[in-house]
Design a protein around this motif. Sequence first.
Motif, PDB file in Angstrom:
ATOM      1  N   VAL A 149       3.937  -2.105  -4.335  1.00 50.15           N
ATOM      2  CA  VAL A 149       5.187  -1.371  -4.498  1.00 50.15           C
ATOM      3  C   VAL A 149       5.519  -1.346  -5.984  1.00 50.15           C
ATOM      4  O   VAL A 149       5.533  -2.380  -6.657  1.00 50.15           O
ATOM      5  CB  VAL A 149       6.343  -2.039  -3.724  1.00 50.15           C
ATOM      6  N   GLY A 150       5.782  -0.156  -6.531  1.00 45.13           N
ATOM      7  CA  GLY A 150       6.110  -0.030  -7.951  1.00 45.13           C
ATOM      8  C   GLY A 150       7.490  -0.588  -8.270  1.00 45.13           C
ATOM      9  O   GLY A 150       8.272  -0.924  -7.377  1.00 45.13           O
ATOM     10  N   LYS A 151       7.804  -0.660  -9.552  1.00 42.40           N
ATOM     11  CA  LYS A 151       9.077  -1.223  -9.999  1.00 42.40           C
ATOM     12  C   LYS A 151      10.273  -0.435  -9.457  1.00 42.40           C
ATOM     13  O   LYS A 151      11.357  -0.963  -9.283  1.00 42.40           O
ATOM     14  CB  LYS A 151       9.123  -1.260 -11.526  1.00 42.40           C
ATOM     15  N   ASP A 152      10.067   0.841  -9.214  1.00 37.28           N
ATOM     16  CA  ASP A 152      11.149   1.679  -8.707  1.00 37.28           C
ATOM     17  C   ASP A 152      11.212   1.698  -7.182  1.00 37.28           C
ATOM     18  O   ASP A 152      11.925   2.511  -6.593  1.00 37.28           O
ATOM     19  CB  ASP A 152      10.995   3.112  -9.239  1.00 37.28           C
ATOM     20  N   GLY A 153      10.438   0.794  -6.526  1.00 39.64           N
ATOM     21  CA  GLY A 153      10.455   0.727  -5.070  1.00 39.64           C
ATOM     22  C   GLY A 153       9.628   1.797  -4.385  1.00 39.64           C
ATOM     23  O   GLY A 153       9.738   2.012  -3.178  1.00 39.64           O
ATOM     24  N   ILE A 154       8.767   2.458  -5.144  1.00 37.65           N
ATOM     25  CA  ILE A 154       7.910   3.519  -4.608  1.00 37.65           C
ATOM     26  C   ILE A 154       6.517   2.965  -4.348  1.00 37.65           C
ATOM     27  O   ILE A 154       5.959   2.251  -5.183  1.00 37.65           O
ATOM     28  CB  ILE A 154       7.829   4.713  -5.589  1.00 37.65           C
ATOM     29  N   LEU A 155       5.952   3.299  -3.201  1.00 38.93           N
ATOM     30  CA  LEU A 155       4.596   2.858  -2.861  1.00 38.93           C
ATOM     31  C   LEU A 155       3.584   3.560  -3.761  1.00 38.93           C
ATOM     32  O   LEU A 155       3.624   4.778  -3.917  1.00 38.93           O
ATOM     33  CB  LEU A 155       4.301   3.175  -1.390  1.00 38.93           C
ATOM     34  N   THR A 156       2.685   2.785  -4.344  1.00 42.54           N
ATOM     35  CA  THR A 156       1.719   3.346  -5.292  1.00 42.54           C
ATOM     36  C   THR A 156       0.466   3.887  -4.618  1.00 42.54           C
ATOM     37  O   THR A 156      -0.299   4.634  -5.237  1.00 42.54           O
ATOM     38  CB  THR A 156       1.282   2.274  -6.311  1.00 42.54           C
ATOM     39  N   GLY A 157       0.232   3.494  -3.357  1.00 39.66           N
ATOM     40  CA  GLY A 157      -1.012   3.882  -2.702  1.00 39.66           C
ATOM     41  C   GLY A 157      -2.161   2.965  -3.050  1.00 39.66           C
ATOM     42  O   GLY A 157      -3.316   3.246  -2.725  1.00 39.66           O
ATOM     43  N   LYS A 158      -1.855   1.837  -3.727  1.00 30.34           N
ATOM     44  CA  LYS A 158      -2.868   0.856  -4.093  1.00 30.34           C
ATOM     45  C   LYS A 158      -2.593  -0.467  -3.374  1.00 30.34           C
ATOM     46  O   LYS A 158      -1.514  -0.674  -2.824  1.00 30.34           O
ATOM     47  CB  LYS A 158      -2.867   0.630  -5.608  1.00 30.34           C
ATOM     48  N   LEU A 159      -3.572  -1.337  -3.397  1.00 31.20           N
ATOM     49  CA  LEU A 159      -3.441  -2.643  -2.767  1.00 31.20           C
ATOM     50  C   LEU A 159      -3.291  -3.734  -3.817  1.00 31.20           C
ATOM     51  O   LEU A 159      -3.753  -3.606  -4.943  1.00 31.20           O
ATOM     52  CB  LEU A 159      -4.671  -2.963  -1.910  1.00 31.20           C
ATOM     53  N   ILE A 160      -2.627  -4.822  -3.427  1.00 29.65           N
ATOM     54  CA  ILE A 160      -2.613  -6.041  -4.229  1.00 29.65           C
ATOM     55  C   ILE A 160      -3.701  -6.936  -3.660  1.00 29.65           C
ATOM     56  O   ILE A 160      -3.600  -7.416  -2.524  1.00 29.65           O
ATOM     57  CB  ILE A 160      -1.242  -6.739  -4.163  1.00 29.65           C
ATOM     58  N   GLY A 161      -4.759  -7.139  -4.423  1.00 28.25           N
ATOM     59  CA  GLY A 161      -5.909  -7.862  -3.901  1.00 28.25           C
ATOM     60  C   GLY A 161      -6.760  -6.959  -3.023  1.00 28.25           C
ATOM     61  O   GLY A 161      -6.668  -5.729  -3.083  1.00 28.25           O
ATOM     62  N   LYS A 162      -7.569  -7.564  -2.187  1.00 33.88           N
ATOM     63  CA  LYS A 162      -8.489  -6.816  -1.339  1.00 33.88           C
ATOM     64  C   LYS A 162      -7.909  -6.590   0.060  1.00 33.88           C
ATOM     65  O   LYS A 162      -6.973  -7.261   0.470  1.00 33.88           O
ATOM     66  CB  LYS A 162      -9.816  -7.581  -1.200  1.00 33.88           C
ATOM     67  N   THR A 163      -8.502  -5.636   0.772  1.00 30.25           N
ATOM     68  CA  THR A 163      -8.174  -5.482   2.190  1.00 30.25           C
ATOM     69  C   THR A 163      -8.524  -6.770   2.904  1.00 30.25           C
ATOM     70  O   THR A 163      -9.580  -7.367   2.659  1.00 30.25           O
ATOM     71  CB  THR A 163      -8.998  -4.328   2.799  1.00 30.25           C
ATOM     72  N   LEU A 164      -7.654  -7.226   3.798  1.00 31.59           N
ATOM     73  CA  LEU A 164      -7.906  -8.469   4.525  1.00 31.59           C
ATOM     74  C   LEU A 164      -8.923  -8.182   5.629  1.00 31.59           C
ATOM     75  O   LEU A 164      -8.563  -7.865   6.764  1.00 31.59           O
ATOM     76  CB  LEU A 164      -6.604  -9.030   5.106  1.00 31.59           C
ATOM     77  N   HIS A 165     -10.183  -8.317   5.262  1.00 32.59           N
ATOM     78  CA  HIS A 165     -11.268  -7.905   6.150  1.00 32.59           C
ATOM     79  C   HIS A 165     -12.502  -8.730   5.812  1.00 32.59           C
ATOM     80  O   HIS A 165     -12.713  -9.136   4.669  1.00 32.59           O
ATOM     81  CB  HIS A 165     -11.550  -6.411   5.931  1.00 32.59           C
TER      82      HIS A 165
END
Length: 239
Positions: A149-165
């Motif tokens: 989540v960006g600083k403005d509360g907008i979803l960036t479409g990216k992940l923090i870390g890897k997919t949990l898989h």
Amino acid sequence: MPETPKKPRKIEAAFFDVDNTILRGSSSFLFGKAAFKKGFFNRKDFWRMAWQQSLFISRGEKLNSLDAIKDKALSLIAGHKATDLTDLTDEVYENYISPKLWPETVRIAQEHIKAGREVWLVTATPKEIADVIAHRLGLTGGLGTIVEVGKDGILTGKLIGKTLHGKAKRKAVRALAEERNISLSRSYAYSDSVNDLPMLTAVGNPHCVNPDVALRYYANEAGWPILDFKKRELRANKK
């Protein structure tokens, strides 16, 4: 000399995959279905995800199908407010996830709770969805993929870390066990996919639920319990 304090006895836990284990199909898709009805994306994108969902159900979890659903979902939510999607979670559970739950797997998870074990959902699905499913089912909590989540509360479409898989699930389970003093050798794990072998082999009591072909073969060779609720459902529908 004063006695050395005894270390607290380690507790037991049960770890459950979500997609095709706790519920039929992809929880991310079901969330996407609700988002589509709210106007987050168009009909063409929705039907593309629906096609991927049908393959996911019929063939089981494959790395390429999972990645395709994940990548499409992330691209569609990018640019939206995080709070808008968070507000959808209860609606998604009531209208889309709840009807798709495997009652047998839910019963097993809740029996572990009654036996005094912690029960955690471990899934590639965003953590917010894992949390709401766990809360509604009376389980301990959820481990899931973290969406940025960006600083403005907008979803960036990216992940923090890897997919949990895959191996990431084993790493997450081991970290949780260290944090919460869980004995993995006395703990349980449940999944439908051969991709979850890292998690299944991390515990002393692995179980296969509606397993794909590769996991069924491995389970038979290893002597693991196999719970096939899909076959039971087919028999019931034929009556």
